[in-house]
Scaffold this motif. Structure first.
Motif, PDB file in Angstrom:
ATOM      1  N   LEU A  66       0.835  -1.204   0.000  1.00  0.00           N
ATOM      2  CA  LEU A  66       0.000   0.000   0.000  1.00  0.00           C
ATOM      3  C   LEU A  66       0.868   1.251   0.000  1.00  0.00           C
ATOM      4  O   LEU A  66       1.929   1.273   0.628  1.00  0.00           O
ATOM      5  CB  LEU A  66      -0.895   0.019   1.252  1.00  0.00           C
ATOM      6  N   PRO A  67       0.410   2.319  -0.667  1.00  0.00           N
ATOM      7  CA  PRO A  67       1.132   3.598  -0.575  1.00  0.00           C
ATOM      8  C   PRO A  67       1.133   4.093   0.875  1.00  0.00           C
ATOM      9  O   PRO A  67       0.314   3.653   1.688  1.00  0.00           O
ATOM     10  CB  PRO A  67       0.318   4.531  -1.463  1.00  0.00           C
ATOM     11  N   GLY A  68       1.993   5.018   1.171  1.00  0.00           N
ATOM     12  CA  GLY A  68       2.119   5.535   2.533  1.00  0.00           C
ATOM     13  C   GLY A  68       1.029   6.484   2.962  1.00  0.00           C
ATOM     14  O   GLY A  68       0.938   6.821   4.143  1.00  0.00           O
ATOM     15  N   PHE A 113      -7.632   9.493 -10.195  1.00  0.00           N
ATOM     16  CA  PHE A 113      -8.585   9.987 -11.191  1.00  0.00           C
ATOM     17  C   PHE A 113      -8.256   9.410 -12.568  1.00  0.00           C
ATOM     18  O   PHE A 113      -7.149   9.617 -13.081  1.00  0.00           O
ATOM     19  CB  PHE A 113      -8.531  11.518 -11.256  1.00  0.00           C
ATOM     20  N   ASP A 114      -9.210   8.694 -13.160  1.00  0.00           N
ATOM     21  CA  ASP A 114      -9.079   8.139 -14.516  1.00  0.00           C
ATOM     22  C   ASP A 114      -7.760   7.392 -14.731  1.00  0.00           C
ATOM     23  O   ASP A 114      -7.206   7.404 -15.835  1.00  0.00           O
ATOM     24  CB  ASP A 114      -9.226   9.247 -15.573  1.00  0.00           C
ATOM     25  N   ASP A 115      -7.258   6.754 -13.685  1.00  0.00           N
ATOM     26  CA  ASP A 115      -5.992   6.007 -13.780  1.00  0.00           C
ATOM     27  C   ASP A 115      -4.872   6.832 -14.396  1.00  0.00           C
ATOM     28  O   ASP A 115      -3.986   6.304 -15.087  1.00  0.00           O
ATOM     29  CB  ASP A 115      -6.177   4.705 -14.576  1.00  0.00           C
ATOM     30  N   SER A 116      -4.895   8.151 -14.130  1.00  0.00           N
ATOM     31  CA  SER A 116      -3.850   8.997 -14.722  1.00  0.00           C
ATOM     32  C   SER A 116      -3.290  10.047 -13.762  1.00  0.00           C
ATOM     33  O   SER A 116      -2.239  10.602 -14.016  1.00  0.00           O
ATOM     34  CB  SER A 116      -4.365   9.689 -15.989  1.00  0.00           C
ATOM     35  N   LEU A 117      -3.993  10.304 -12.668  1.00  0.00           N
ATOM     36  CA  LEU A 117      -3.522  11.280 -11.684  1.00  0.00           C
ATOM     37  C   LEU A 117      -3.784  10.746 -10.283  1.00  0.00           C
ATOM     38  O   LEU A 117      -4.933  10.414  -9.948  1.00  0.00           O
ATOM     39  CB  LEU A 117      -4.235  12.628 -11.844  1.00  0.00           C
ATOM     40  N   ARG A 125       1.650  12.114 -11.626  1.00  0.00           N
ATOM     41  CA  ARG A 125       1.248  11.432 -12.852  1.00  0.00           C
ATOM     42  C   ARG A 125       2.303  10.394 -13.255  1.00  0.00           C
ATOM     43  O   ARG A 125       2.216   9.810 -14.328  1.00  0.00           O
ATOM     44  CB  ARG A 125       1.051  12.437 -13.983  1.00  0.00           C
ATOM     45  N   ALA A 126       3.269  10.172 -12.387  1.00  0.00           N
ATOM     46  CA  ALA A 126       4.340   9.217 -12.673  1.00  0.00           C
ATOM     47  C   ALA A 126       3.742   7.822 -12.875  1.00  0.00           C
ATOM     48  O   ALA A 126       2.980   7.347 -12.019  1.00  0.00           O
ATOM     49  CB  ALA A 126       5.349   9.203 -11.536  1.00  0.00           C
ATOM     50  N   PRO A 127       4.060   7.159 -13.980  1.00  0.00           N
ATOM     51  CA  PRO A 127       3.474   5.838 -14.257  1.00  0.00           C
ATOM     52  C   PRO A 127       3.649   4.832 -13.118  1.00  0.00           C
ATOM     53  O   PRO A 127       2.717   4.085 -12.810  1.00  0.00           O
ATOM     54  CB  PRO A 127       4.198   5.382 -15.533  1.00  0.00           C
ATOM     55  N   ALA A 128       4.799   4.812 -12.461  1.00  0.00           N
ATOM     56  CA  ALA A 128       5.020   3.860 -11.364  1.00  0.00           C
ATOM     57  C   ALA A 128       4.106   4.166 -10.177  1.00  0.00           C
ATOM     58  O   ALA A 128       3.606   3.248  -9.517  1.00  0.00           O
ATOM     59  CB  ALA A 128       6.484   3.873 -10.929  1.00  0.00           C
ATOM     60  N   VAL A 129       3.869   5.425  -9.912  1.00  0.00           N
ATOM     61  CA  VAL A 129       2.993   5.820  -8.807  1.00  0.00           C
ATOM     62  C   VAL A 129       1.544   5.463  -9.143  1.00  0.00           C
ATOM     63  O   VAL A 129       0.809   4.932  -8.302  1.00  0.00           O
ATOM     64  CB  VAL A 129       3.143   7.330  -8.499  1.00  0.00           C
ATOM     65  N   ILE A 130       1.140   5.750 -10.366  1.00  0.00           N
ATOM     66  CA  ILE A 130      -0.228   5.418 -10.797  1.00  0.00           C
ATOM     67  C   ILE A 130      -0.448   3.915 -10.701  1.00  0.00           C
ATOM     68  O   ILE A 130      -1.474   3.448 -10.199  1.00  0.00           O
ATOM     69  CB  ILE A 130      -0.485   5.912 -12.250  1.00  0.00           C
ATOM     70  N   ARG A 131       0.520   3.139 -11.143  1.00  0.00           N
ATOM     71  CA  ARG A 131       0.430   1.674 -11.094  1.00  0.00           C
ATOM     72  C   ARG A 131       0.326   1.199  -9.642  1.00  0.00           C
ATOM     73  O   ARG A 131      -0.489   0.331  -9.327  1.00  0.00           O
ATOM     74  CB  ARG A 131       1.653   1.069 -11.793  1.00  0.00           C
ATOM     75  N   LEU A 132       1.161   1.750  -8.749  1.00  0.00           N
ATOM     76  CA  LEU A 132       1.103   1.373  -7.330  1.00  0.00           C
ATOM     77  C   LEU A 132      -0.284   1.648  -6.753  1.00  0.00           C
ATOM     78  O   LEU A 132      -0.880   0.790  -6.102  1.00  0.00           O
ATOM     79  CB  LEU A 132       2.158   2.148  -6.525  1.00  0.00           C
TER      80      LEU A 132
END
Length: 175
Positions: A113-115, A121-125, A147-154
């Motif tokens: 889980l993130p901290g 939002f819309d799997d982009s932000l 909007r970093a892809p790794a953060v969105i994926r997490l």
């Protein structure tokens, strides 16, 4: 430099989905409704008309145009008074179009889980929310956006893992 959309504007710009993961056992304990409910649970009705609460009105607006809003809550059992208060009010969220699920913390131990709590939002932000130890919004900045892809994926992976295990609101009874 472009001005970032406000929190409310983010919802209005959302096309498909907004998901929210809550992981704290208490928020905004200074909220007058919570204080009132703490003294007399009957003082705060569980079902409120959207026009009486700006949040509910916003949720009704965006879900009525087809945006799916899902909220998952990870919490300790027995449930804190604040989470009992949130459970008491959840029928209003559901009536406004949100889909809500509950996951006892003991069932989340093996999830990455993130901290911080977040909205996706819309799997982009990803919008992370920051709180003090007392559950109030952080005076040092209450949000952080990515909007970093790794953060969105997490965030997406974490939310879906919680959602899969969580109990639908209509089935969960606090202990």
């Amino acid at each position: 430099m472009a001005v970032e959309p406000t929190f409310e504007e983010l919802f209005r710009q959302t096309k498909r989905s907004a998901v929210h993961l809550e992981m704290r056992d208490g928020y905004m304990r200074s909220d007058p409704d919570f204080v009132s409910w703490s003294q007399d649970p009957q003082s705060v009705p569980p079902l409120r008309a959207p026009e009486m609460r700006p949040w509910l009105s916003l949720m009704k607006e965006i879900t009525s145009r087809g945006v799916e809003v899902r909220r998952a809550r990870i919490f300790s059992e027995p449930m804190s008074d604040y989470l009992r208060y949130e459970h008491h009010l959840t029928p209003s969220n559901v009536a406004a179009g949100e889909i809500v699920r509950w996951l006892p913390r003991r069932q989340a131990s093996d999830l990455a889980l993130p901290g911080n709590d977040f909205w996706l939002f819309d799997d982009s932000l990803a919008l992370f929310l920051h709180f003090t130890g007392e559950g109030e919004l952080s005076p040092e900045g209450d949000e952080e956006r990515s909007r970093a892809p790794a953060v969105i994926r997490l965030c997406s992976t974490a939310f879906e893992a919680v959602w899969e295990r969580a109990v639908p609101n209509e089935e969960y009874r606090p202990i």
